[in-house]
Design an enzyme around this catalytic site. Structure first.
Site, PDB file in Angstrom:
ATOM      1  N   ASP A 240       0.851  -1.193   0.000  1.00  0.00           N
ATOM      2  CA  ASP A 240       0.000   0.000   0.000  1.00  0.00           C
ATOM      3  C   ASP A 240       0.887   1.244   0.000  1.00  0.00           C
ATOM      4  O   ASP A 240       1.828   1.346   0.796  1.00  0.00           O
ATOM      5  CB  ASP A 240      -0.915   0.006   1.229  1.00  0.00           C
ATOM      6  N   ASN A 248      -3.256  13.024  -3.836  1.00  0.00           N
ATOM      7  CA  ASN A 248      -4.459  13.441  -4.551  1.00  0.00           C
ATOM      8  C   ASN A 248      -4.992  14.772  -4.036  1.00  0.00           C
ATOM      9  O   ASN A 248      -5.348  15.652  -4.815  1.00  0.00           O
ATOM     10  CB  ASN A 248      -5.551  12.365  -4.407  1.00  0.00           C
ATOM     11  N   ASP A 257      -2.256   9.666 -10.006  1.00  0.00           N
ATOM     12  CA  ASP A 257      -2.117   8.655 -11.060  1.00  0.00           C
ATOM     13  C   ASP A 257      -0.651   8.415 -11.401  1.00  0.00           C
ATOM     14  O   ASP A 257      -0.229   7.276 -11.655  1.00  0.00           O
ATOM     15  CB  ASP A 257      -2.873   9.105 -12.315  1.00  0.00           C
ATOM     16  N   GLU A 283      -4.871   2.344  -4.079  1.00  0.00           N
ATOM     17  CA  GLU A 283      -3.412   2.405  -4.027  1.00  0.00           C
ATOM     18  C   GLU A 283      -2.800   1.120  -3.484  1.00  0.00           C
ATOM     19  O   GLU A 283      -1.637   1.082  -3.071  1.00  0.00           O
ATOM     20  CB  GLU A 283      -2.968   3.583  -3.161  1.00  0.00           C
TER      21      GLU A 283
END
Length: 363
Positions: A240, A248, A257, A283
């Site tokens: 993770d 973000n 991204d 993620e």
């Protein structure tokens, strides 16, 4: 035994610009143009007809086939420009017109009406229109075939050397048969290619190009069955990206991204060919490390963690470094796959609670 490894460090990330372009639009537009291949067959056949008609003295039909070659060349160019419907309709028009004129000039005994069967196949597979429309379009050559039979079914061969009729008939049957076979092979190949691309689309994540969760479940189940047969162990790591929401929220989804693609690229380039990495969701990633002891899997996962931590990046934003937390578990004989995933996920949660940027391992 429970083991936790960690390492500090700051780095950036490199956006992955070479990710796989797996999308429905890509599936429908990539690869070779099947009609362009078919049009080459049409050009070849009509070039042969020019020589045939000159040989039997049907000079007007030879001139007609020069026009036919020009029409097929136009259809080829239209198909290369992506105008598949226009190209197919033009080819269909040429086939019907050529068959009609040749039959009225030489009679049905020469067999030029057999090309209407090829026209039906071409019309029935016209891309970009509904099945109903293509079916109606395919009925036109069939209707024309019936009309020709009714009007000129008993028409004698009008030229000299009637002994040529059987040879012309056989050549037309052979040519039409080869065209039908060729078109069928092209359509089959295109269908197989599209099916393979759709399978890839169904098994891959569009953003990162990695395998997706669906593929991951299949790979895990296959590894479980193989481990039962061969008594070979494998390991699963859940990974993770740390503080991903911050990327973000602070820098926008484009930056997020780019982070995902950078991590995916690191996994893709540093894992062994026998290993499998999947984007599990958001993620989170799952790594299947095949035929490996827990000790060797730990070394591999740690090398991934350090590589990501030390990545050098270029970006339009001033981004903080990327770190990833891992939970690593070894498959236990007879263990259901879901329980193995839960164990690895719990170890990942522990890595998060202990400070992130670390690998927690449990045998």
């Amino acid at each position: 035994m429970l083991n936790s490894m960690t390492g500090p460090g700051k780095s950036g990330f490199t956006p992955l610009f070479d990710k796989s372009s797996l999308s429905v639009n890509h599936v429908l537009t990539c690869g070779y143009n099947p009609f362009a291949v078919i049009s080459i067959a049409g050009l070849t056949a009509h070039s042969f007809f020019i020589l045939l008609f000159v040989f039997i003295g049907a000079n007007q039909l030879a001139v007609l086939n020069i026009v036919s070659v020009a029409l097929w060349l136009t259809a080829f160019l239209l198909s290369r420009k992506g105008r598949a419907i226009s190209a197919t309709l033009l080819a269909l028009f040429e086939l019907m017109l050529h068959a009609t004129i040749a039959c009225f000039s030489l009679g049905l005994s020469t067999g030029f009406h057999v090309y209407l069967w090829a026209a039906m196949l071409l019309a029935g597979t016209t891309p970009g229109i509904s099945i109903r429309s293509s079916s109606l379009l395919a009925s036109l050559p069939l209707l024309l075939l019936i009309i020709l039979e009714m009007l000129i079914g008993d028409m004698p061969y009008p030229l000299k050397h009637p002994e040529y009729v059987s040879y012309i008939l056989l050549s037309n049957i052979l040519t039409a048969g080869l065209i039908l076979l060729f078109v069928g092979v092209v359509i089959r190949r295109e269908n197989d290619r599209q099916r393979q691309r759709l399978i890839e689309l169904a098994n891959h994540d569009e953003l990162t190009g990695l395998n997706n969760r669906r593929f991951g479940h299949q790979a895990l189940e296959q590894s479980r069955l193989r481990a039962g047969r061969n008594r070979q162990s494998f390991c699963v790591a859940m990974a993770d990206i740390d503080y991903f929401k911050k990327f973000n929220d602070t820098f926008g989804h484009d930056a997020g991204d780019a982070v995902l693609c950078s991590v995916a690229n690191c996994f893709r380039t540093r894992l062994r060919k026998s290993d499998t990495v999947c984007r599990w969701g958001g993620e989170e990633f799952l790594i299947l490390i095949s035929d490996s002891s827990l000790e060797n899997a730990t070394k591999l996962v740690e090398s991934l963690r350090v590589s990501i931590q030390n990545m050098k990046v270029e970006s339009t934003h001033s981004l903080p470094g990327i770190t990833v937390s891992f939970g690593l578990a070894q498959f236990l004989p007879g263990e259901p796959i879901d329980e193995l995933i839960i164990r690895a996920d719990n170890l990942l949660y522990q890595a998060k609670t202990e400070g992130r940027n670390r690998t927690v391992v449990q045998g």
